[in-house]
Scaffold this motif. Structure first.
Motif, short mmCIF file in Angstrom:
data_model
loop_
_atom_site.label_atom_id
_atom_site.label_comp_id
_atom_site.label_asym_id
_atom_site.label_seq_id
_atom_site.Cartn_x
_atom_site.Cartn_y
_atom_site.Cartn_z
N ARG A 73 0.84 -1.19 0.00
CA ARG A 73 0.00 0.00 0.00
C ARG A 73 0.88 1.24 0.00
O ARG A 73 1.94 1.26 0.63
CB ARG A 73 -0.92 0.02 1.22
CG ARG A 73 -1.94 -1.09 1.27
CD ARG A 73 -2.89 -0.90 2.44
NE ARG A 73 -2.17 -0.79 3.70
CZ ARG A 73 -2.37 0.19 4.58
NH1 ARG A 73 -3.25 1.15 4.34
NH2 ARG A 73 -1.68 0.23 5.71
N ILE A 74 0.45 2.26 -0.70
CA ILE A 74 1.14 3.55 -0.71
C ILE A 74 0.13 4.66 -0.49
O ILE A 74 -1.08 4.48 -0.74
CB ILE A 74 1.90 3.81 -2.03
CG1 ILE A 74 0.93 3.89 -3.20
CG2 ILE A 74 2.97 2.75 -2.27
CD1 ILE A 74 1.59 4.35 -4.49
N ARG A 75 0.63 5.79 -0.01
CA ARG A 75 -0.22 6.97 0.17
C ARG A 75 0.41 8.11 -0.61
O ARG A 75 1.61 8.38 -0.49
CB ARG A 75 -0.32 7.35 1.64
CG ARG A 75 -1.23 8.58 1.87
CD ARG A 75 -1.38 8.92 3.33
NE ARG A 75 -0.12 9.35 3.93
CZ ARG A 75 0.55 8.65 4.83
NH1 ARG A 75 0.10 7.47 5.22
NH2 ARG A 75 1.68 9.11 5.33
N ALA A 76 -0.39 8.78 -1.43
CA ALA A 76 0.08 9.90 -2.23
C ALA A 76 -0.17 11.20 -1.46
O ALA A 76 -1.32 11.53 -1.16
CB ALA A 76 -0.63 9.93 -3.57
N GLU A 77 0.91 11.91 -1.14
CA GLU A 77 0.80 13.19 -0.45
C GLU A 77 0.93 14.31 -1.46
O GLU A 77 1.66 14.20 -2.44
CB GLU A 77 1.89 13.31 0.61
CG GLU A 77 1.78 12.29 1.74
CD GLU A 77 2.86 12.46 2.78
OE1 GLU A 77 3.83 13.19 2.49
OE2 GLU A 77 2.74 11.85 3.86
N GLY A 78 0.25 15.39 -1.18
CA GLY A 78 0.24 16.50 -2.14
C GLY A 78 -0.94 16.34 -3.09
O GLY A 78 -2.07 16.08 -2.67
N ARG A 79 -0.70 16.47 -4.36
CA ARG A 79 -1.75 16.30 -5.36
C ARG A 79 -1.89 14.81 -5.69
O ARG A 79 -0.99 14.22 -6.27
CB ARG A 79 -1.41 17.09 -6.63
CG ARG A 79 -2.46 16.96 -7.73
CD ARG A 79 -2.04 17.74 -8.95
NE ARG A 79 -1.93 19.17 -8.67
CZ ARG A 79 -1.48 20.06 -9.56
NH1 ARG A 79 -1.07 19.66 -10.76
NH2 ARG A 79 -1.43 21.33 -9.23
N PRO A 80 -3.02 14.17 -5.32
CA PRO A 80 -3.16 12.73 -5.57
C PRO A 80 -3.29 12.43 -7.06
O PRO A 80 -4.05 13.09 -7.77
CB PRO A 80 -4.43 12.36 -4.81
CG PRO A 80 -5.21 13.64 -4.72
CD PRO A 80 -4.19 14.73 -4.63
#
Length: 259
Positions: free
Chosen positions: A226-233
């Motif tokens: 799993r990854i999480r996109a920070e900033g603009r997804p």
């Protein structure tokens, strides 16, 4: 000792000279500091250099500010001017003094070098001319004012832009402090704890170096990343697995997973 009127005149000139030097030096320091900070921001925003380069730029700007402050502010203000030097400064812009002021100051420090009558007459003539002397003419402040106003303008412009774009200024200050703060509008992918089939809790991948992680798991075991996109997804995230490209599942909230 010089007469009070002469001493007062020299003291007023000394104070004005220090104010002018302080204004000029402060303007130069503000200008260099503002230009340096703006330069660091432009390089970091456009090129996104590594942390070591950012530290190098920051050190270079700090040294430049220190050098200008030392040469244009500290040294001029710490220099002492003798009464004779101040008297000559008056006479340089006021030739009508005819050397009377410097002569009075120098003869006061050399008893017996001239007659009492000559010294008294010289002091009297100098005192009569003192009320007509213009300190602004003796120590012009035009260049110092331009330096100060220019430095204040650049500093105000920098602060104003920072207040107008708080997300940009916040990211810049964070990165300047050594943090890996993403720029507004940029996307940063963060690897979250991974689930391994058959285990009750996720494992945290080991970060070997920036951008690289390692996770040991038994062979032929199911693994959910799993990854999480920070900033603009982003709309989608692709993974290169054994030379094949696969799309990660969008879980919403900027999180993606793949098994």
């Amino acid at each position: 000792m010089t007469q009070p009127s002469l001493q007062q005149s020299l003291g007023l000139l000394r104070r004005r000279l220090r104010r002018v030097l302080a204004a000029f030096g402060l303007g130069r320091v503000l200008a260099v500091a503002s230009a340096g900070m703006g330069g660091i921001y432009a390089v970091d925003r456009l090129l996104t250099p590594p942390e070591l380069v950012r530290w190098g730029l920051g050190l270079f700007v700090a040294l430049a500010i220190f050098r200008v402050a030392w040469k244009k502010l500290v040294l001029p203000l710490s220099a002492s001017l003798s009464p004779s030097q101040l008297a000559l400064w008056w006479e340089r812009e006021h030739p009508e003094l005819g050397g009377r002021l410097s002569c009075s100051v120098e003869l006061e420090d050399q008893p017996g070098a001239a007659s009492v009558e000559f010294l008294a007459e010289t002091r009297r003539q100098a005192r009569e001319l003192l009320p007509d002397l213009d300190r602004r003419k003796a120590v012009p402040s035009g260049r110092a004012q331009r330096s100060l106003f220019g430095g204040l303008f650049l500093a105000s412009l920098l602060v104003g832009l920072g207040l107008a774009f708080p997300s940009e200024s916040g990211a810049f200050l964070g990165r300047l402090a050594g943090e890996e703060t993403p720029w507004p509008g940029a996307t940063r992918l963060v690897l979250l704890p991974a689930w391994i089939d058959g285990e009750d809790s996720p494992r945290i991948p080991e970060e070997t170096r920036t951008g690289e992680h390692r996770l040991l798991a038994p062979a032929e075991t199911g693994l959910t990343l799993r990854i999480r996109a920070e900033g603009r997804p982003p709309a989608s995230v692709e993974v290169d697995q054994d030379g094949k490209t696969r799309n990660m599942r969008n879980l919403g909230g900027g999180e993606f997973s793949i098994k």
